[in-house]
Write a protein that holds these residues in place. Structure first.
Motif, short mmCIF file in Angstrom:
data_model
loop_
_atom_site.label_atom_id
_atom_site.label_comp_id
_atom_site.label_asym_id
_atom_site.label_seq_id
_atom_site.Cartn_x
_atom_site.Cartn_y
_atom_site.Cartn_z
N ASP A 48 0.84 -1.20 0.00
CA ASP A 48 0.00 0.00 0.00
C ASP A 48 0.89 1.27 0.00
N LEU A 49 0.28 2.41 -0.25
CA LEU A 49 1.05 3.65 -0.46
C LEU A 49 1.76 4.17 0.80
N LEU A 50 1.43 3.62 1.97
CA LEU A 50 2.16 3.99 3.19
C LEU A 50 3.63 3.60 3.07
N HIS A 51 3.90 2.64 2.17
CA HIS A 51 5.28 2.15 2.01
C HIS A 51 6.12 2.98 1.05
N TYR A 52 5.51 3.99 0.42
CA TYR A 52 6.25 4.83 -0.54
C TYR A 52 6.41 6.23 0.04
N LYS A 53 7.66 6.58 0.35
CA LYS A 53 7.88 7.89 0.98
C LYS A 53 8.93 8.69 0.21
N PRO A 54 8.65 9.87 -0.29
CA PRO A 54 7.29 10.43 -0.38
C PRO A 54 6.55 9.83 -1.58
N VAL A 55 5.23 9.71 -1.41
CA VAL A 55 4.40 9.08 -2.44
C VAL A 55 4.61 9.74 -3.80
N LYS A 56 4.71 11.07 -3.80
CA LYS A 56 4.80 11.80 -5.08
C LYS A 56 6.07 11.49 -5.88
N GLU A 57 7.09 11.01 -5.19
CA GLU A 57 8.32 10.65 -5.89
C GLU A 57 8.11 9.39 -6.74
N TYR A 58 7.33 8.46 -6.21
CA TYR A 58 7.08 7.20 -6.91
C TYR A 58 5.86 7.28 -7.83
N PHE A 59 4.93 8.18 -7.48
CA PHE A 59 3.70 8.34 -8.26
C PHE A 59 3.53 9.83 -8.58
N PRO A 60 4.31 10.33 -9.54
CA PRO A 60 4.35 11.77 -9.79
C PRO A 60 2.99 12.39 -10.15
N VAL B 182 0.06 11.45 -8.95
CA VAL B 182 -0.92 10.94 -7.98
C VAL B 182 -2.10 11.90 -7.78
N VAL B 183 -1.86 13.21 -7.78
CA VAL B 183 -2.97 14.15 -7.53
C VAL B 183 -3.97 14.09 -8.70
N ASP B 184 -3.47 14.11 -9.92
CA ASP B 184 -4.36 14.00 -11.09
C ASP B 184 -5.13 12.69 -11.07
N GLN B 185 -4.45 11.63 -10.66
CA GLN B 185 -5.13 10.32 -10.63
C GLN B 185 -6.20 10.29 -9.54
N LEU B 186 -5.95 10.98 -8.43
CA LEU B 186 -6.98 11.05 -7.37
C LEU B 186 -8.18 11.86 -7.85
N VAL B 187 -7.93 12.90 -8.63
CA VAL B 187 -9.04 13.68 -9.21
C VAL B 187 -9.89 12.75 -10.08
N GLU B 188 -9.23 11.95 -10.91
CA GLU B 188 -9.96 11.00 -11.76
C GLU B 188 -10.75 9.99 -10.93
N SER C 16 -8.67 20.57 -0.81
CA SER C 16 -9.36 21.63 -1.55
C SER C 16 -9.56 21.25 -3.03
N ILE C 17 -8.60 20.52 -3.59
CA ILE C 17 -8.74 20.10 -5.00
C ILE C 17 -9.90 19.11 -5.17
N LEU C 18 -10.03 18.19 -4.19
CA LEU C 18 -11.05 17.13 -4.35
C LEU C 18 -12.44 17.53 -3.89
N MET C 19 -12.55 18.63 -3.14
CA MET C 19 -13.86 19.00 -2.56
C MET C 19 -14.98 19.09 -3.60
N GLU C 20 -14.66 19.56 -4.81
CA GLU C 20 -15.74 19.71 -5.80
C GLU C 20 -16.32 18.36 -6.25
N TYR C 21 -15.64 17.26 -5.92
CA TYR C 21 -16.16 15.95 -6.29
C TYR C 21 -16.88 15.25 -5.14
N ILE C 22 -16.96 15.93 -3.99
CA ILE C 22 -17.52 15.28 -2.79
C ILE C 22 -19.03 15.53 -2.65
#
Ligand code: ADP
Ligand code: MG
Length: 184
Positions: A95-107, A109-115, A178-184
């Motif tokens: 799981d992503l807790l094992h990747y520190k920092p997550v953004k280094e391994y999943f550049p 990630v924010v766009d994918q979370l939006v999707e 704040s980025i994801l709020m519009e999808y909630i």
């Protein structure tokens, strides 16, 4: 070979017993009253009816949301020798807790979370446990798993979804809530 997975980072909501076969890329999960969860504790609910309800919810939503953003479930069913259920799903890595920092391994990630949250909105669902412990990935692509607490959207359940953004996903990037709020 399947090996039982244990960790100290488990959430209080632990319900499944998890076995991982890294070579074959498979996870086998048991939902049963006397399972031994990832924190070596008994599952949060031990009544058969509640275990069944959580398992069925997991299958319902992971089937409905099947896509490149959700871990694939290959097989599931009822246990033959004891009361309970199992499923087999894909293992891409920890799981992503094992990747520190997550953004280094999943550049991206924010766009994918939006999707991912656009997909949840389209299906009118609140997953409620949007945490790094319930996300995995490989080659920069993330996927969600653990849909047992998911519910059709309601004003009542909204606070749990909002809370998960602030408590967990904000640890990936402080702007995520704040980025994801519009999808909630
Ligand atoms: N498909 C998977 N890929 C990678 N790790 C997994 C997968 N399924 C479960 N795990 C690991 O096992 C933990 C517990 O599984 P999960 O399905 O979230 O059950 P619970 O939240 O009830 O303990 C996850 O937080 C993760 O560390
Ligand atoms: Mg979980």
């Amino acid at each position: 070979m399947y090996e039982q997975y244990f960790t100290d980072f488990g959430s209080i909501g632990s319900a499944a017993e998890v076995w991982i076969d890294k070579e074959k890329g498979l996870v086998k999960k048991f939902f049963k009253p006397n399972s031994l969860t990832i924190t070596k504790k008994m599952p949060i609910f031990q009544e058969y009816s509640k275990v069944k309800e959580l398992f069925e919810n997991e299958i319902y939503w992971s089937t409905k949301l099947k896509s490149k953003l959700v871990v694939e479930t290959y097989e599931y069913g009822e246990l033959k020798n004891e009361p309970g259920f199992y499923l087999i799903q894909e293992y891409l890595g920890p799981d992503l807790l094992h990747y520190k920092p997550v953004k280094e391994y999943f550049p991206t990630v924010v766009d994918q979370l939006v999707e991912m949250f656009a997909l949840f909105k389209e299906h009118n669902v609140y997953k409620k446990n949007n945490a790094m412990a319930n996300l995995t990935g490989k080659n920069g692509q993330i996927k969600a798993f653990d849909f047992k607490w998911a519910v059709p959207r309601s004003e009542d359940a909204k606070k749990y979804e909002v809370n998960s953004l602030h408590t967990w996903l904000a640890k990936i990037d402080k702007d995520i809530p704040s980025i994801l709020m519009e999808y909630i």
